[in-house]
Structure formats: C-alpha cells, structure tokens
Motif scaffolding. Structure first.
Motif, PDB file in Angstrom:
ATOM      1  N   GLY A 163       0.811  -1.212   0.000  1.00  0.00           N
ATOM      2  CA  GLY A 163       0.000   0.000   0.000  1.00  0.00           C
ATOM      3  C   GLY A 163       0.839   1.254   0.000  1.00  0.00           C
TER       4      GLY A 163
ATOM      5  N   LEU B 110      -4.394   1.662  -3.596  1.00  0.00           N
ATOM      6  CA  LEU B 110      -5.381   1.280  -2.602  1.00  0.00           C
ATOM      7  C   LEU B 110      -6.773   1.734  -3.001  1.00  0.00           C
ATOM      8  CD1 LEU B 110      -3.385   2.231   0.609  1.00  0.00           C
ATOM      9  CD2 LEU B 110      -4.068  -0.091  -0.029  1.00  0.00           C
TER      10      LEU B 110
ATOM     11  N   PHE C 141      -7.035  -3.393  -3.309  1.00  0.00           N
ATOM     12  CA  PHE C 141      -6.201  -2.730  -4.304  1.00  0.00           C
ATOM     13  C   PHE C 141      -6.910  -2.639  -5.650  1.00  0.00           C
ATOM     14  CE2 PHE C 141      -2.954  -4.425  -1.407  1.00  0.00           C
ATOM     15  CZ  PHE C 141      -2.135  -3.327  -1.233  1.00  0.00           C
TER      16      PHE C 141
END
Length: 293
Positions: free
Chosen positions: A15, A59, A50
């Motif tokens: 992320g 994200l 995602f």
C-alpha cells in the motif's frame, strides 16, 4: 511468521510503495507469492483492497481505511515483541520523514552509530521540504520546523534553533553590508522554506524592526537557498544549523548578527500515538541527545 501476519505486513508495504514485487522482495517473497497472499487476504476480508493496472497497484477506499487500522495494530504488536525480548534490540523498518536539509546535515552524519547499535533495523529516509502526510506515506517519525497545523499526531519538542541571515562575502563586497534591518529593502533577499513571508522582523534592545524585502529569487528547498547565497545571488534566511558548514568555512557570513531574527522550533511527530514504534521513539531520543550535545 504465519501467513496471516505476513499478508498484513505485505499489504501495508504494498500500500505504501504501490508495488507487490517491491513489497514482497522486502519480506523475502517472490512476486507470485506476494500476489497470492494479497488475493487471499482480500478474500478473507471480503472486499478489494487494491486497484490493479499494468503499471501499478493503488489502494481502494476500503484499502486505505484498512491500512490505517492495520498499521496501528502492527505497531502495537511491534511494541509487544520489543518489550518481550527485553534486550533493547530494534528490528523491522523505520521510516523517517523530514526536510532534505535536515536529512543531509543533521541525520545522515549521525546515522552510523545508531545503525551500528541496531544492525537488524532497516531505515528509510523520506526527505521533502513540503509537509509530508504521515499516514499515507507510512512515516513512523517526522521532524518538522516551525508552527504545526492541527494534527492527531503525538508531538514531542526537540529544540529551538536560531534563525539567521547569511550572504556570500562576494555579494556583500558589491552590494554593501547591511547595518540596520531597513537596509534590507535595498538588497536582493532569497525567499526559501525557512522564511516564506516578504516581511522580516527583528528585535534588539527591546525594539522591534520590520522591513519588507525585495525577493528576485524564490526556492522551495532550503539547500537551494543556501546554495544561492553561496553563489552570490543574495541574502538568505535559514536556521543556523542549516548554514553551519558554510559559516564555518567562510563561504557565508552572518548579516545583521546583532539583531535577533527569532528561532524555529523543531518537533518530532509520531503518527500512531501510544502505538508508536519502539524504533521511532528510540531514534527520536537518540537524535535529541545528539543535537542537544
């Protein structure tokens, strides 16, 4: 390390960096293994974390919220592990955010001893003269100068550093040496991140003097302001720490040294509050001791 914990750590790093391969490599995983772990985690959570394209992964809204929660949980787990070991050994990754000048002049020269004391710790330096978002950039401890905006971060004051005006001898030879703050109105003043306002204020013997300066050059990083002053382009405002090497070498000299130009507060910010990583606290303690010494 079980698959669930590995997947959560992988998720947080992916992320942050936007890449499964890079995040997986940091955890000793191949790209296919990293992708499978993330897919399994999404199945278990019950939603996509995602968005995937051929160039990057980003994200989703649910993923961003999940990351903030998991990041705090992993920090708390790191704290528990650290206390259980009872050895003071620091492990894992420490992300430090601050200005480029502070990284180059204050942090990097002091890193060898800290890293020698904690060889299992991996340090990432994120330098930017603009404010960094501690949450979205995954910063464990940030060092910031000046007034702080309202924030949920935990703040610890490090120290106050004096602000100074500096110029190259070659510039002063041509333009003359200011003896009063009002003289600055007839000089070229370089505006940088240490002082963004065109109005400069000074104190001396209970008096306050303010002057509006002419600024033919504005730079967005402090190192640029210092380099511009060394090049003879004008008078630059900075903290005394940021110009110490140039002042000691004679490349720059103080301007209006008898006038108080104020100070800048340096603060350490910890995004996770009570769940702050032990490594973040340890580094802040280390740097505070070094700077005060």
């Amino acid at each position: 390390m079980n698959d669930r914990l590995t997947a959560l750590k992988l998720f947080v790093r992916a992320g942050r960096v936007g890449n499964f391969s890079i995040a997986g490599r940091e955890l000793g995983l191949s790209q296919p293994s990293a992708s499978r772990l993330i897919a399994a985690l999404e199945d278990e959570v019950g939603t996509a974390l995602f968005r995937r394209t051929t160039r990057a992964v980003t994200l989703t809204e649910a993923g961003a919220t999940y990351l903030m929660r998991i990041d705090a949980i992993l920090a708390a787990l790191d704290e528990a592990d650290h206390e259980a070991r009872g050895t003071g050994e620091l492990r894992g990754a420490l992300r430090i955010g601050t200005s480029s000048s502070f990284v180059l002049r204050e942090i990097i020269p002091r890193l060898p001893r800290f890293m020698m004391e904690h060889p299992a710790l991996r340090i990432e330096l994120l330098s930017n003269d603009r404010y960094q978002d501690l949450v979205t950039e995954g910063i464990d401890v940030a060092f910031r100068f000046g007034p702080l905006p309202d924030s949920s971060a935990t703040v610890r004051k490090v120290m106050d550093v004096q602000r100074v005006l500096t110029a190259a001898p070659s510039y002063l030879d041509v333009r003359g040496v200011p003896t009063m703050p009002s003289d600055l109105a007839h000089h070229s003043v370089i505006i940088g991140p240490a002082h963004l306002s065109p109005t400069f204020s000074f104190r001396k013997d209970g008096r306050i003097a303010s002057v509006r300066v002419d600024s033919p050059l504005t730079v967005t990083i402090n190192e640029g302001a210092i380099a511009s002053a060394v090049a003879g382009l004008g008078i630059a405002a900075s903290s005394v720490n940021s110009a110490r090497a140039e002042l000691e070498s004679g490349a720059l000299v103080r301007v209006l040294p008898d006038w108080d130009f104020g100070s800048i507060e340096i603060n350490a910010l910890f995004v996770n509050g009570k769940a702050t990583k032990p490594a973040a606290r340890a580094f802040a303690d280390f740097l505070l001791g070094e700077l005060r010494a």
